[in-house]
Write a protein that holds these residues in place. Structure first.
Motif, mmCIF file in Angstrom:
data_model
loop_
_atom_site.group_PDB
_atom_site.id
_atom_site.type_symbol
_atom_site.label_atom_id
_atom_site.label_comp_id
_atom_site.label_asym_id
_atom_site.label_seq_id
_atom_site.Cartn_x
_atom_site.Cartn_y
_atom_site.Cartn_z
ATOM 1 N N THR A 179 0.857 -1.175 0.000
ATOM 2 C CA THR A 179 0.000 0.000 0.000
ATOM 3 C C THR A 179 0.897 1.230 0.000
ATOM 4 N N LEU B 73 -3.027 1.001 -3.821
ATOM 5 C CA LEU B 73 -2.154 -0.117 -4.152
ATOM 6 C C LEU B 73 -0.946 0.357 -4.949
ATOM 7 N N CYS C 179 -8.474 0.222 -3.047
ATOM 8 C CA CYS C 179 -7.608 -0.409 -2.054
ATOM 9 C C CYS C 179 -8.404 -0.805 -0.809
#
Length: 237
Positions: A120, A125, A197
């Motif tokens: 992350t 991402l 994400c």
């Protein structure tokens, strides 16, 4: 002092906050998006708690960090996505030798490989996983990359159909290109990157591994990424 001089002085003051290795180490660590205690950051940076406290005070006063107290503990995190973006963008301009220095231990080598595969980057991402997902979105006509990053109408519909809520804000673009510091190519950031994400983590498509920012795709995640974005499972290892 003119307005131009005032801006120059403010920019120099901001740059000075980053021109210290201890403060830089704290900012890079906080790119995991979590709140850290002052003690955790002191151990991470390898300095005394009293030394770190002074550094944190400067970063908070400079608007790069925000803090809160719970009992005896002082927690700090990056102030917002703009602060994270500033750190990310600067890290992406590091010379390759600084990014790819030889690991000193087997553990460091394993951690570095995991971070390069997937991680992350504050709230979106990154690594090969981030690039693979970004490429898949573009290939399917969901993301435009010709004049900066922008979701297409089909892209907005894709997010809706996947049950991923997009938060529109005047303070943050819906889609933004973030230069990946290991891949040297841009991956998807902005509100869409953050929403994606958050969804893949909550849905169990991706899980965090180790104590760093590294993540890996789960078997169910490989199936979902393949079904929804056409990504071959072997590209998600």
């Amino acid at each position: 002092m003119t307005a131009k001089d005032s801006r120059a002085a403010a920019l120099a003051a901001l740059a000075s906050l980053l021109a210290d290795e201890t403060r830089a180490a704290c900012l890079l660590a906080l790119l995991d998006g979590r709140a850290w205690t002052a003690g955790e950051l002191a151990r991470h940076a390898g300095v005394a708690a009293s030394t770190l406290s002074a550094h944190l005070g400067k970063l908070v006063a400079g608007g790069l960090l925000t803090e809160e107290r719970q009992g005896r503990h002082r927690y700090v995190r990056l102030a917002d996505a703009r602060a994270a973006g500033l750190v990310e963008d600067l890290a992406a301009h590091l010379p390759p030798a600084a990014v790819r220095r030889p690991p000193r231990t087997l553990r460091e080598s394993s951690a570095g490989s995991a971070m390069a595969r997937g991680r992350t980057c504050y709230d979106h991402l990154a690594g090969r996983l981030g690039i693979t997902v970004t490429d898949a979105l573009a290939l399917r006509g969901l993301l435009r990359r010709d004049t900066g990053f922008a979701l297409t109408d089909a892209g907005v519909e894709w997010f809706r159909a996947a049950g991923i809520a997009l938060e529109v804000s005047s303070r943050r673009p819906l889609a933004r290109a973030c230069l990946d510091w290991t891949e040297r190519r841009p991956h998807l950031a902005g509100a869409a990157g953050a929403a994606l994400c958050r969804h893949v983590l909550n849905a169990g498509w991706v899980v965090r591994i180790g104590s760093e920012r590294a993540v890996k795709v789960t078997p169910s995640g490989k199936r979902e990424f393949s079904a929804r974005l056409g990504i071959p499972p072997e590209e998600l290892r």
